[in-house]
Structure formats: structure tokens, C-alpha cells
Enzyme design. Structure first.
Site, PDB file in Angstrom:
ATOM      1  N   PRO A   1     -27.531  20.570 -22.667  1.00  0.00           N
ATOM      2  CG  PRO A   1     -26.293  19.169 -21.285  1.00  0.00           C
ATOM      3  CD  PRO A   1     -26.219  20.453 -22.040  1.00  0.00           C
ATOM      4  N   PRO A   2     -30.861  20.177 -21.764  1.00  0.00           N
ATOM      5  CG  PRO A   2     -32.706  19.985 -23.131  1.00  0.00           C
ATOM      6  CD  PRO A   2     -31.344  19.402 -22.893  1.00  0.00           C
TER       7      PRO A   2
ATOM      8  CD  GLU B   1     -22.646  26.018 -27.184  1.00  0.00           C
ATOM      9  OE1 GLU B   1     -21.435  26.223 -27.240  1.00  0.00           O
ATOM     10  OE2 GLU B   1     -23.424  26.651 -26.418  1.00  0.00           O
TER      11      GLU B   1
ATOM     12  CG  ASP C   1      -5.922  34.523 -24.578  1.00  0.00           C
ATOM     13  OD1 ASP C   1      -5.447  34.268 -23.462  1.00  0.00           O
ATOM     14  OD2 ASP C   1      -6.911  35.242 -24.760  1.00  0.00           O
TER      15      ASP C   1
ATOM     16  NE  ARG D   1      -9.218  27.294 -17.310  1.00  0.00           N
ATOM     17  CZ  ARG D   1      -8.973  28.528 -16.908  1.00  0.00           C
ATOM     18  NH1 ARG D   1      -7.726  28.906 -16.664  1.00  0.00           N
ATOM     19  NH2 ARG D   1      -9.949  29.403 -16.772  1.00  0.00           N
ATOM     20  N   GLY D   2     -12.440  24.724 -18.909  1.00  0.00           N
ATOM     21  CA  GLY D   2     -13.547  24.948 -17.971  1.00  0.00           C
ATOM     22  C   GLY D   2     -13.156  26.004 -16.962  1.00  0.00           C
TER      23      GLY D   2
ATOM     24  CE1 TYR E   1     -20.647  29.126 -28.092  1.00  0.00           C
ATOM     25  CE2 TYR E   1     -20.506  31.052 -29.494  1.00  0.00           C
ATOM     26  CZ  TYR E   1     -19.896  30.060 -28.766  1.00  0.00           C
ATOM     27  OH  TYR E   1     -18.526  29.999 -28.712  1.00  0.00           O
TER      28      TYR E   1
HETATM   29  P1  FAD Z   1      -7.263  27.351 -21.894  1.00  0.00           P
HETATM   30  O1  FAD Z   1      -6.910  27.203 -23.311  1.00  0.00           O
HETATM   31  O2  FAD Z   1      -6.587  26.441 -20.930  1.00  0.00           O
HETATM   32  O3  FAD Z   1      -6.974  28.850 -21.497  1.00  0.00           O
HETATM   33  C1  FAD Z   1      -7.413  29.352 -20.255  1.00  0.00           C
HETATM   34  C2  FAD Z   1      -6.567  30.570 -19.852  1.00  0.00           C
HETATM   35  O4  FAD Z   1      -5.287  30.126 -19.474  1.00  0.00           O
HETATM   36  C3  FAD Z   1      -6.354  31.582 -20.955  1.00  0.00           C
HETATM   37  O5  FAD Z   1      -6.315  32.852 -20.353  1.00  0.00           O
HETATM   38  C4  FAD Z   1      -4.998  31.227 -21.528  1.00  0.00           C
HETATM   39  O6  FAD Z   1      -4.357  32.356 -22.085  1.00  0.00           O
HETATM   40  C5  FAD Z   1      -4.287  30.727 -20.287  1.00  0.00           C
HETATM   41  N1  FAD Z   1      -3.315  29.667 -20.555  1.00  0.00           N
HETATM   42  C6  FAD Z   1      -3.483  28.581 -21.340  1.00  0.00           C
HETATM   43  N2  FAD Z   1      -2.392  27.813 -21.322  1.00  0.00           N
HETATM   44  C7  FAD Z   1      -1.509  28.422 -20.480  1.00  0.00           C
HETATM   45  C8  FAD Z   1      -0.203  28.109 -20.020  1.00  0.00           C
HETATM   46  N3  FAD Z   1       0.445  27.037 -20.457  1.00  0.00           N
HETATM   47  N4  FAD Z   1       0.390  28.960 -19.142  1.00  0.00           N
HETATM   48  C9  FAD Z   1      -0.230  30.077 -18.713  1.00  0.00           C
HETATM   49  N5  FAD Z   1      -1.471  30.428 -19.119  1.00  0.00           N
HETATM   50  C10 FAD Z   1      -2.102  29.605 -19.993  1.00  0.00           C
HETATM   51  N6  FAD Z   1     -16.970  25.806 -20.448  1.00  0.00           N
HETATM   52  C11 FAD Z   1     -17.591  24.751 -19.908  1.00  0.00           C
HETATM   53  O7  FAD Z   1     -17.540  24.571 -18.686  1.00  0.00           O
HETATM   54  N7  FAD Z   1     -18.318  23.861 -20.674  1.00  0.00           N
HETATM   55  C12 FAD Z   1     -18.399  23.983 -22.018  1.00  0.00           C
HETATM   56  O8  FAD Z   1     -19.069  23.179 -22.681  1.00  0.00           O
HETATM   57  C13 FAD Z   1     -17.747  25.096 -22.637  1.00  0.00           C
HETATM   58  N8  FAD Z   1     -17.793  25.268 -23.978  1.00  0.00           N
HETATM   59  C14 FAD Z   1     -17.109  26.311 -24.547  1.00  0.00           C
HETATM   60  C15 FAD Z   1     -17.136  26.444 -25.927  1.00  0.00           C
HETATM   61  C16 FAD Z   1     -16.456  27.488 -26.531  1.00  0.00           C
HETATM   62  C17 FAD Z   1     -16.448  27.601 -28.022  1.00  0.00           C
HETATM   63  C18 FAD Z   1     -15.763  28.453 -25.732  1.00  0.00           C
HETATM   64  C19 FAD Z   1     -15.059  29.613 -26.378  1.00  0.00           C
HETATM   65  C20 FAD Z   1     -15.740  28.332 -24.358  1.00  0.00           C
HETATM   66  C21 FAD Z   1     -16.411  27.255 -23.751  1.00  0.00           C
HETATM   67  N9  FAD Z   1     -16.396  27.077 -22.360  1.00  0.00           N
HETATM   68  C22 FAD Z   1     -17.017  25.992 -21.801  1.00  0.00           C
HETATM   69  C23 FAD Z   1     -15.773  28.077 -21.494  1.00  0.00           C
HETATM   70  C24 FAD Z   1     -14.302  27.754 -21.200  1.00  0.00           C
HETATM   71  O9  FAD Z   1     -14.193  26.547 -20.484  1.00  0.00           O
HETATM   72  C25 FAD Z   1     -13.730  28.900 -20.403  1.00  0.00           C
HETATM   73  O10 FAD Z   1     -13.695  30.056 -21.185  1.00  0.00           O
HETATM   74  C26 FAD Z   1     -12.396  28.660 -19.749  1.00  0.00           C
HETATM   75  O11 FAD Z   1     -12.121  29.771 -18.885  1.00  0.00           O
HETATM   76  C27 FAD Z   1     -11.212  28.592 -20.701  1.00  0.00           C
HETATM   77  O12 FAD Z   1     -11.226  27.420 -21.386  1.00  0.00           O
HETATM   78  P2  FAD Z   1     -10.117  27.139 -22.514  1.00  0.00           P
HETATM   79  O13 FAD Z   1     -10.347  25.770 -22.969  1.00  0.00           O
HETATM   80  O14 FAD Z   1     -10.095  28.214 -23.499  1.00  0.00           O
HETATM   81  O15 FAD Z   1      -8.792  27.212 -21.600  1.00  0.00           O
END
Ligand code: FAD
Length: 645
Positions: free
Chosen positions: A21-22, A18, A173, A108-109, A288
Site C-alpha cells: 500500500p503506497p 506483489e 525451518d 507471523r510477522g 516483489y
Molecule cells: P513462521 O512460519 O511462524 O516462522 C517464524 C520462525 O519461527 C522461523 O524461524 C521458524 O523456523 C520458527 N518456527 C515456526 N514454527 C515454530 C514452532 N512451532 N516452534 C519453534 N519455532 C517455530 N511480514 C509482514 O509484516 N507483512 C507482510 O506482508 C509480509 N509478507 C511476506 C511475504 C513473504 C513471501 C515472506 C517470505 C515474508 C513476508 N513477511 C511479511 C515477513 C515475515 O512476516 C517474517 O519473515 C517473519 O519473521 C516470519 O514469518 P513466517 O510467516 O515465515 O513465520
């Protein structure tokens, strides 16, 4: 090819990488060269992160496009959906389609969520995108199988709701992870972790309850410095087992070299344990990288499991030569190449090259049964990077001890390791607890002073706490804040303290360290123009140099263009002078924008037109960030006397 197809085709062990962007232009140029060198590790794929809310959209897309066209490695672009305009999401996906990027990590972010968040007019409300699963569905509905979609998973459980007392719980989760897979996701990358058992439990549950064959990539972050390691683990809500903490006794925590070596051993142990306990079922390890290469190269070349990656191409006849061409540039030539003239050139100093993108290191080609155009790993190259030896090794490791935003702005790793874009660094609930609801400048002064007194542990800009040396200037800093100079960073000067000194010491034994005093603070624009700037101009730049800038991008200095100042350096036996803290124009400008965006993030905790929201926006508009360096490091009190006189 998609990640899923490649994963099915290739035998392990494998790695993926991973990058983010710098933050600066020169960092970007150097990262491209670094990514090319690291493709010698033959990664299955490379991912490029996406700033929360689209904050790095342009830079991410640019990096992903160049990497996709220049590296012979599939690129996976991260994409978040919360607090994002659907238009921006569609534009990003269209750009990927156009440039042949076939893999998307759908996330999700993190939104700057407060109870009043939706009252804030600046926040994009897209009810269509509440969770990552909504983005997976959106991509599937609009692009069918055009993209191979990956999703995130959390071996220790996602931290949502933690502030409200909900524990991290991987079981909670899992339900939602299954939803993402059912919606069409084809691979999973995990959050970083240091507790192998937590990952193994998670992987077993995933196999039992969700899928037998969807690839799961364990996320691993090399340990580059003790404070970074702790910070990254805290931000990611990853626990650190006691046996790992015990490997870092207090007396070595400031020696980045030793910390890094121990970190490599820790990561290798994690990899070996996962590989053996899953009987090789987990065959690809995701790093990472933090945009650094040495630790990853060391882990790969020293791990029994991962060093197999290098074996195929470990051909005695397969050498990389470094030779000078007519212009004195270094040419890397492959002993098998028939036409050396077509080799691209690499400048001797990658750190100052303006056209680095056109001057790539050539990676020697091993013989394999895969595409001829692909570039394959050379053990020599990787060993050279991991030991930092030779010209190639030096190019790869010149910035291996990053120092956050006080590091070298030419480093791809320059800047705060802040996750995915500027943020308040604490949960919303914690932010209210720490800083309340300020409604006047006086309230802000109190917050800054409380931080200096140690009664709160973080400001929106800093969450690392105060260093021991700050105690030496604590009184002066408190007085400055009372006078309206909201101080963010500073250091006292020191002249040849020993490297083991309890306050100033760092680096190996038997060295001496030096510091120039500096201060960085937010100052009311009028106060800057009528009081501080005239005073600094009176003393002149030989005594005090400064950078100043505001949220609309203004910039003033009494130095020449593109200047840079080393403010911390160390002299050690058998080593070049090491410079750890640098204050320079390019990094100041990058940080100025970030620092002001944090005022803005803070304001989002309060509904529009409330006194707190209005105050924080006023500061955003009416203050400037000022950084002052005092050059006469023998004169201990001169900077503070000048400011308070
Ligand atoms: P989700 O899968 O939507 O989950 C978020 C939360 O909501 C979890 O607690 C889950 O249990 C809960 N949830 C999901 N679906 C439901 C539902 N239907 N009902 C109720 N609760 C639900 N962030 C960035 O901004 N940019 C990046 O480039 C980035 N890269 C990442 C790369 C990796 C490998 C990881 C692990 C994280 C990264 N993140 C990034 C961080 C990530 O965006 C955050 O951790 C964010 O809080 C959760 O994203 P998610 O896609 O896991 O969300």
C-alpha cells in the site's frame, strides 16, 4: 477462483506480483493505474502486503478490495498474526469474505521483540498466535475451505536467532513449514533470493519431504538501484553470490540506468536456470515489484521463458491505439472494440490526475479460451512499458528511479523500502549494542554524534551509512547535534559538479549535477518556537523554506499549500533535466508520521516506566521534525552559518 485451482488449470510459464500500500494518497491513485497496466502481464495472482502489527491494515484492505473488484486477477492479501489483536484479524478476514478475496498469505510477522517485550503495556499479547501456523489453524477452524491459504518459506533459512549466533538453516525451518502445510496451507511463496542453488536445494527438499504438488513460487526482487538491491538483500537475509557482486564494479554503482539493465539480465538468468533445472516444474515466478513496473516488464519481455506469456496474445491485428478525445484526454482504443465510446479515459499526465481510478488504461484483449471478461496481455503494451516509449511507456516509467523518501511522493514506490512498516532496521540485540540505553537528551546527542563520526553505522532512522558528501559538512552537523538539533538527513549544496565527480556525481557521463543544501532534524518544540522558527521567518522563504510537524500531526510551513522543492537535479546530454531528490509537503507529512513512530518503536525495547522508555516517549511527544531547504545554492555555507550563528 483460488490460487490453487488456477495454478492447477493454467500452464506455465506464469508470473505473480506483489504490491504494497503506497504511503501517500497520490501514490495510491497512481498505483491503481499501474496495477491495471501490469495486469497486461496476465499474472496468476496479485498480492498486497500487510504492515507488521496491522500498521497498514486500513490501507491494505482498501487496496485489496479495489484491486479485487477492478482487476480481473485474483487478489491474495497478506495477513500477519503476531502483535495483532484477534479482533483485527477477524475483521480483516470478514472484509475479505465480503469482498470476494479468496486467498490469504498467512504470516507471523515480526514483533519488536525484546526480553522485556511482554512487560510493555502497548504490545498486544495474543498467545493464540505465536507462529504463522497458528494463523493457518485459526483460519481453517473459523472459515473452513473458504480461503485458500499460502505461507512463506525461506530458501536460505529464516533469520530467527541469528543475533544469538544461530545460523540461518533451511532444514530447521522445513519442520515448521511442514506444520503449516499439514495445517491446511495450499501454496508457498519464498523469501527473495539471488543464489539460485539455494532455491533449487530448497525446492528439492520441499518436494522430497513435504509435498509433491503444493505450488512453490520463487520470490524475485528486480534490481532497481545498487543501494536498494543491497539493502533489500540485507533486510531479507538473502546472500548475494560473488559472480553477481562482480557485475557491479564501483564506477557504475551510481548509474541507476546501467544497474537496472544489469539487474534485468541477472533476474532473467535466475529465471531461466530455475525453469530449466526443474524442467518447468517451477512454472510461476513471484515478483516483489516494489510498486514499480518497468523492470518486471523488461524481464518478462526479454526472458526466453517468460516472454511466452505474451505470445498467445501477440496477434498482429490486436493493437492498442492512443488517440485524443474531445477533452484532449488520451483514449486507448482496441482495434477489435466495436463501441469506442465506452472506452475509459486516461489523463495525459498520470502523475497529477486526481481521479485516476476512473481513468484507466484499457488493455487490448487477445483471443484465448478463457473468460471473456478477463483482460489479456498485449505484447505491444508490455514492450511499450519495458522500453518506456510512447505515452503509455512514459506513464509507466516516469518514476522508475525511486529515491526512497526523497523521491516523488506521487510515485507508488515513494518512501523507504523498509520491509513491512517502520522498524528499527536492526535486530533487538544489535539495537542495544549500537545505541545502549539512553536516559537523557545528552545520551541521545552522543548517539547522533557517534553516527556522524562513523563510530556506529546506523541510527534507528537510517542504516545506509553516511554518503561521501556528508564529510563536507560533518563538523557543522556535529556542532548542531551538540546544540540539541538531532540531525537525520542533510546535504551540502553544489553548483554544476560533473556527473562523474567522486563526491557529488551520479547519472550518465558528461552531465552536470546541482544540489541545494538542506537539513532535516528533530528539534525540541520550545527551541523550534522560540529560536529557530523566528530566525527562519526573519530571513524569509526566498532564502530558507521549511516544513515542521510533530507526533500529534501538526504542520507548519512558510510555503504555499502543496508546495514542493527539488533539491537535487542533473542535466545530461540528450535527456530531460532529471530530478532525484524532492522535498515536498505530502512526502514530509508521510515521513513525519513514520519518523515519530520509530521513536515509539525504539521505546518498546525498554519496559514501561524505565528511564529509557520514558525518555524516548518524551522526545516522541515534545519534539518536532523540521526540514529546511536553502535556496541560494551558490552560497556554500549560508545554511550552516545561519543555523550556528
Ligand atoms: P513462521 O512460519 O511462524 O516462522 C517464524 C520462525 O519461527 C522461523 O524461524 C521458524 O523456523 C520458527 N518456527 C515456526 N514454527 C515454530 C514452532 N512451532 N516452534 C519453534 N519455532 C517455530 N511480514 C509482514 O509484516 N507483512 C507482510 O506482508 C509480509 N509478507 C511476506 C511475504 C513473504 C513471501 C515472506 C517470505 C515474508 C513476508 N513477511 C511479511 C515477513 C515475515 O512476516 C517474517 O519473515 C517473519 O519473521 C516470519 O514469518 P513466517 O510467516 O515465515 O513465520
Amino acid at each position: 477462483m483460488t490460487i490453487r485451482d488456477l495454478y492447477n488449470q493454467r500452464d506455465g510459464p506464469l508470473i505473480s506480483l506483489e504490491f504494497f500500500p503506497p504511503k501517500t494518497e497520490s501514490g495510491k491513485r497512481n498505483l491503481l493505474e499501474r496495477m491495471e497496466r501490469m495486469s497486461a502481464l496476465d499474472p496468476l495472482f496479485i498480492t498486497v502486503t500487510w504492515g507488521a502489527g496491522g500498521s497498514t491494515a486500513e490501507k491494505t484492505l482498501e487496496l485489496a478490495k479495489i484491486a479485487q473488484s477492478d482487476l480481473h486477477v485474483p487478489i491474495c492479501m497478506h495477513l500477519t498474526c503476531t502483535n495483532m489483536d484477534t479482533k483485527l484479524i477477524t475483521e480483516a478476514l470478514e472484509a475479505c469474505r465480503e469482498h470476494g478475496i479468496k486467498n490469504i498469505l498467512a504470516l507471523r510477522g515480526d514483533a519488536p521483540i525484546s526480553e522485556d517485550w511482554h512487560n510493555n503495556n502497548d504490545v498486544v499479547e495474543e498467545p493464540q498466535f505465536k507462529y504463522a501456523v497458528d494463523l493457518v489453524k485459526f483460519i481453517k477452524a473459523n472459515y473452513g475451505d473458504e480461503f485458500c491459504i499460502g505461507v512463506a518459506a525461506y530458501p536460505e533459512g529464516h533469520c530467527e536467532g541469528e543475533a544469538e549466533g544461530n545460523e540461518q538453516n533451511p532444514l530447521k525451518d522445513l519442520v515448521y513449514l511442514k506444520e503449516k502445510i499439514d495445517a491446511g496451507a495450499e501454496f508457498v511463496i519464498t523469501q527473495l533470493f539471488y543464489d539460485v542453488n539455494k532455491f533449487l536445494d530448497f525446492e528439492r527438499l520441499f518436494r522430497e519431504r513435504i509435498s509433491k504438488d503444493i505450488p512453490v513460487f520463487p520470490g524475485l526482487m528486480p534490481i532497481n538501484s545498487f543501494s536498494l538491491f543491497h539493502r533489500a538483500a540485507r533486510l531479507s537475509h538473502a546472500s548475494i553470490p560473488q559472480h553477481i557482486i562482480d557485475k557491479f564494479p564501483t564506477e557504475i554503482q551510481n548509474d541507476d540506468g546501467i544497474v537496472k539493465t544489469i539487474g534485468v539480465e541477472i533476474l532473467i538468468d535466475i529465471i531461466e536456470e530455475i525453469h530449466s533445472k526443474t524442467n518447468g516444474r517451477v512454472k510461476c515466478f513471484h515478483f516483489y515489484t516494489l510498486n514499480l513496473e518497468k523492470a518486471v516488464a523488461q524481464i518478462v519481455s526479454q526472458s526466453t521463458t517468460l516472454s511466452k506469456i505474451l505470445e498467445d496474445s501477440d496477434n498482429e491485428d490486436d493493437e492498442v491505439f492512443e488517440q485524443e478525445d474531445d477533452d484532449g484526454d488520451i483514449v486507448l482504443a482496441d482495434s477489435h472494440e466495436e463501441n469506442p465510446t465506452k472506452f475509459k479515459r486516461r489523463r495525459q499526465s498520470s502523475t497529477v490526475s486526481a481521479d485516476i481510478m476512473h481513468n484507466r488504461a484499457i488493455i487490448s484483449r487477445g483471443k484465448t479460451d478463457r473468460s471473456e471478461s478477463a483482460e489479456f496481455p498485449s505484447k505491444k503494451l508490455v514492450v511499450s512499458i519495458s522500453s518506456g516509449s510512447g505515452i503509455l511507456g512514459r506513464d509507466a516509467t516516469w518514476d522508475e528511479f525511486p529515491n526512497g523518501r526523497f523521491g516523488d511522493s506521487r510515485s507508488p514506490a515513494y518512501g523507504e523500502i523498509d520491509g513491512y512498516g517502520p522498524s528499527l532496521k536492526v535486530s533487538t540485540k544489535k539495537a542495544y549494542e549500537l545505541w545502549g540505553s539512553p536516559i537523557s537528551i545528552r545520551d541521545l546527542k552522543v548517539i547522533f554524534v557517534r553516527y556522524l563520526e562513523g563510530s556506529i553505522h546506523a541510527l534507528p532512522w537510517c542504516d545506509l551509512g553516511l554518503s561521501a558528501e556528508t564529510a563536507l559538512i560533518q563538523e557543522e552537523l556535529i556542532q548542531l547535534n551538540h546544540r540539541g538539533y538531532l540531525t537525520l538527513a542533510s546535504q551540502p549544496c553544489t553548483n554544476a559538479s560533473t556527473s562523474t565527480d567522486k563526491i557529488f556525481g551520479w547519472g550518465p557521463n558528461k552531465g552536470h549535477v546541482y544540489q541545494k543544501a538542506f537539513i532535516e532534524m528533530f528539534v525540541n518544540q520550545r527551541q523550534w518556537e522560540t529560536v529557530l522558527k523566528p530566525k527562519l521567518d526573519y530571513y524569509g522563504r526566498r532564502k530558507f523554506s521549511y516544513y515542521a510537524g510533530n507526533s500529534s500531526g501538526s504542520f507548519e510551513t512558510n510555503l504555499d499549500p502543496h508546495s514542493s522543492n527539488v533539491v537535487t537535479w542533473g542535466v545530461f546530454p540528450n535527456s530531460q533535466v532529471i530530478q532525484t531528490t524532492i522535498i515536498e509537503e505530502e512526502s514530509f507529512k508521510a515521513w513525519r508520521d513514520e519518523a515519530f513512530s520509530i521513536w515509539f518503536e525504539w521505546s518498546k525495547l525498554f519496559p514501561r516506566n524505565t528511564p529509557s522508555n520514558t525518555l524516548l516517549r518524551e522526545v516522541y511527544s515534545n519534539y518536532c521534525l523540521v526540514s529546511i531547504v536553502h535556496h541560494d545554492f551558490i552560497e556554500t555555507d549560508e545554511l550552516w552559518d545561519m543555523l550556528l550563528e
